[in-house]
Scaffold this motif. Structure first.
Motif: not given
Length: 741
Positions: A498-519
């Protein structure tokens, strides 16, 4: 039959024939006569780039609607008039259009001055007109034949002043504008609103728009401006050509002016005019980085219709659509819908037809009566304007991005609209956006895919490993993000950075998960599939929060041309073809547990962020494996027609073997992709084999019966016919298979 009776019958038939002969062309021409719409735009002169953009948007829509059959089977054709962007030409063109016996409606003109002159003629002769570029209040004021697809100058001027005060938090501003009537009106409303909200006007310069005097006028104004220590926000009200000249004169090393402009700043023709300047070539964005502009439309904030339009535009013209092209695409859409709803029959009464179309346009005065377009909901106020849909963008690296804060678009009802004109009543109502100071927060979101694993096509499931980040101004609660197509709940608890430059914030996450789609298995085993990630905020509606794809936040996959080959292992048999990010609207019905007192259930809209990873099969081994049994059965069945006529048992064995093989293979295919409610391409191939088996059975029975009778000649004829029918059927099936895939 007597002679008199014969003469009577023949005479009657002759008269009927002659009547049909003369009336049929009239009836046919009436049914098939095209519908004509005029386009008045600058296709020559200094505004030619804008005119070309307008024509592209209009022509794309007309090609699409005509491909679908036009209006009740009648093609919609365009008659193009080049007004050169000048008022002295628009009058003659308007008269020509008005005198036409078949033009129902006109799109244009581009400039306000041309529209005002033409509008007087359209009003006098009763010709409905729609502009998506002329913003002066006089265009539609007291002219119920003229309609406007974007906000007028009064609304824009007030909007910009409010935005500078409430969002950019500036306390002072300076004004540079060209002295034509349109920009003078825009500045007048800007000043009026600036006084109301406490925005001090430091300096104000009027620049002669005469091209012969322009350079000298700009140089004089810029020299004085540089002597002002704190000029505040600089508001430039000028056309594209003049605006570029002003900005390039202002921007020099060491200067740090904050600039904002009207809707022309957002158009592609504006940014393209900087390309020939050396500083811009050395560092793209040298002149435009940090410049704010208003716009009726920004693709990053757009709906699903806009993304479909963008794809069609890029496929047709090999370039991104401009705001002008988008707005005029909507303008012709509105025109066509009005003609459809008017149900005109072509009674050779052009004035009556035009009036019916005008009345339909007037009735488009609310969300219920309006239409959904590329730029949003389209409905007109009592002046024929669309006031309330203005977005603010800022340039960075020559790209126009949505600003972090937006006023929510307001669709005004007829009774709530303002009259924006110099002699308007003093008790005019507040602007819609002033009534609601709650801003819409823009949150940039980005996804960088690391790996795709556990890809199960039959179950439409997959595992994604990716980085997700948000870039935002102020505060943003990302703990209530819902991934709507995740197999299990995903909680964003612990950011990796998470970094902040003045009033702008950038927040990052690492995600690993199962998903489904309508193929989509219609083209199975051919075709492509899309792996999707959908998420939205659980509680913040679209009017309060909009997600925008981030191409600047982190060094993600956007800049990696070969990223697809790295994230999906080759052993899966698939490769990544494309990755796209966009936002759309997710609508949900109101809570059914809450009593519906008014017997009216509403829906709530949320901004939904979408990542789509399009994958395609690698090589043809899988497809060949699936089709090989069918191909072999087909070839074997064809051998029946070459077997001697007396070998009946061999034919029967081939038929039974082909049927069993096809049934077993078909059953296996159904188990591979179960629970789909439609037929796939390979199933149609199986049905083709079943049909060919039936054909071969009939041929075999016929040969057997004729063989017993000893009729060899007919056997030869049947075998030849069978070969032709069999081969033709196979050929048609293959061509159809290629077409659907």
């Amino acid at each position: 039959m007597t002679m008199k009776k014969a003469i009577f019958i023949y005479s009657t038939l002759s008269l009927i024939g002659l009547g049909v002969y003369f009336l049929l062309p009239e009836i046919t021409s009436l049914e098939k006569a095209p519908v004509y719409i005029a386009l008045a735009a600058p296709l020559s002169g200094p505004d030619k780039p804008e005119g070309k953009e307008i024509l592209k948007g209009v022509q794309l829509y007309l090609d699409q609607i005509n491909k679908k059959g036009g209006i009740g089977g009648r093609k919609v054709k365009l008659r193009i008039f080049d007004d050169n962007g000048k008022s002295e030409n628009s009058g003659d063109i308007a008269s020509e259009i008005a005198m036409s016996k078949d033009i129902l409606l006109v799109l244009g003109h581009f400039t306000s001055s041309a529209s005002v002159v033409a509008g007087k003629i359209y009003k006098r002769f009763g010709v409905p007109a729609i502009t998506a570029s002329a913003t002066a209040g006089q265009v539609t004021f007291k002219n119920d034949w003229y309609f406007r697809m974007i906000s007028n100058d009064a609304f824009q001027g007030k909007f910009i002043a409010n935005y500078i005060c409430t969002v950019l938090k500036k306390t002072s501003a300076s004004i540079l504008f060209t002295n034509d009537s349109r920009n003078s009106e825009l500045v007048g409303y800007f000043e009026r609103e600036a006084n109301k909200c406490g925005l001090e006007i430091k300096k104000k310069w009027s620049i002669d728009s005469d091209r012969n005097k322009l350079e000298k006028e700009i140089k004089k104004a810029v020299t004085v401006l540089r002597s002002v220590k704190q000029p505040g926000m600089i508001f430039i009200a000028a056309h594209a050509y003049e605006s570029v000249k002003i900005i390039t004169s202002l921007k020099h090393p060491g200067t740090n002016y904050h600039i904002i402009g009207p809707e022309i700043f957002a158009d592609k023709s504006f940014i393209s005019r900087f390309a020939n300047y050396p500083q811009e070539q050395v560092r793209p964005g040298y002149y435009t980085d940090g410049i704010y502009g208003t716009s009726a439309f920004i693709f990053d904030l757009a709906n699903k219709e806009a993304h479909q339009f963008r794809k069609a535009f890029v496929a047709r013209y090999k370039e991104e659509p401009s705001v002008l092209a988008s707005c005029y695409y909507d303008a012709v859409h509105v025109a066509v819908e009005a003609i459809k709803l008017s149900e005109i029959k072509g009674r050779n009464d052009i004035r009556k037809d035009r009036k019916e179309i005008r009345d339909i346009l007037i009735s488009m005065n609310s969300i219920e009566n309006g239409i959904q377009g590329v730029t949003g909901y389209i409905c007109f106020d009592k002046n024929g304007d669309i006031n309330g849909q203005i977005y603010v963008g800022v340039y960075q690296n020559r790209a126009f991005f949505p600003a972090y804060s937006q006023y929510p678009p307001i669709i005004p009802e007829p009774a709530e609209t303002d009259v924006f004109i110099e002699n308007a009543p003093t008790d005019e109502k507040m602007l819609a956006h002033e009534k609601n100071k709650n801003m819409t927060q823009i949150v940039y979101a980005g996804i960088d895919i690391n790996e795709i694993s556990n890809l199960n096509i039959s179950r439409s499931s997959y595992t994604l490993d990716f980085y997700l980040w948000f870039r935002f101004k102020g505060e943003f609660d990302d703990s209530n993000i819902e991934f709507t197509n995740a197999a299990n709940e995903i909680k964003l608890d612990h950011p990796i950075t998470e970094t902040r430059d003045r009033d702008i914030t950038v927040r990052a996450y690492h995600v690993k998960a199962d998903f489904k789609s309508d193929f989509d298995f219609h083209a199975y085993p051919f075709g492509k599939q899309i792996l999707r990630i959908h998420f939205h905020h659980l509680f913040r509606k679209k009017s309060k929060l909009i997600f925008v794809p981030d191409v600047l936040g982190l060094s993600g996959f956007h800049d990696k041309k070969n990223a697809g080959k790295q994230i999906l292992h080759a052993t899966t048999g698939w490769t990544v073809d494309d990755i796209s990010l966009y936002q759309d609207i997710l609508s949900r019905a109101s809570d059914p547990d809450i009593p519906d007192v008014l017997n009216y259930r509403t829906t709530t809209s949320y901004s939904r962020f979408n990542a789509e990873i399009r994958i395609k099969r690698k090589g043809f081994s899988f497809v060949l494996r699936k089709f090989l049994p069918i191909i072999l059965v087909g070839l074997t069945l064809y051998c029946i027609y070459f077997i001697p006529s007396g070998c009946h048992k061999i034919r029967i064995v081939i038929l039974i073997g082909g049927l069993i093989t096809t049934v077993l293979h078909h059953t296996k295919l159904l188990s591979d992709i179960s629970a789909i409610g439609y037929f796939t391409a390979i199933e149609y191939a199986c049905f083709t084999i079943y049909a060919l088996i039936i054909l071969s059975v009939l041929i075999t029975i016929s040969i057997f019966m004729l063989y017993k009778k000893g009729d060899r000649k007919k056997i030869t004829y049947i075998i030849r016919s069978g070969k032709i029918i069999y081969f033709s059927s196979m050929f048609i099936a293959v061509v159809w298979m290629v077409y659907i895939t």
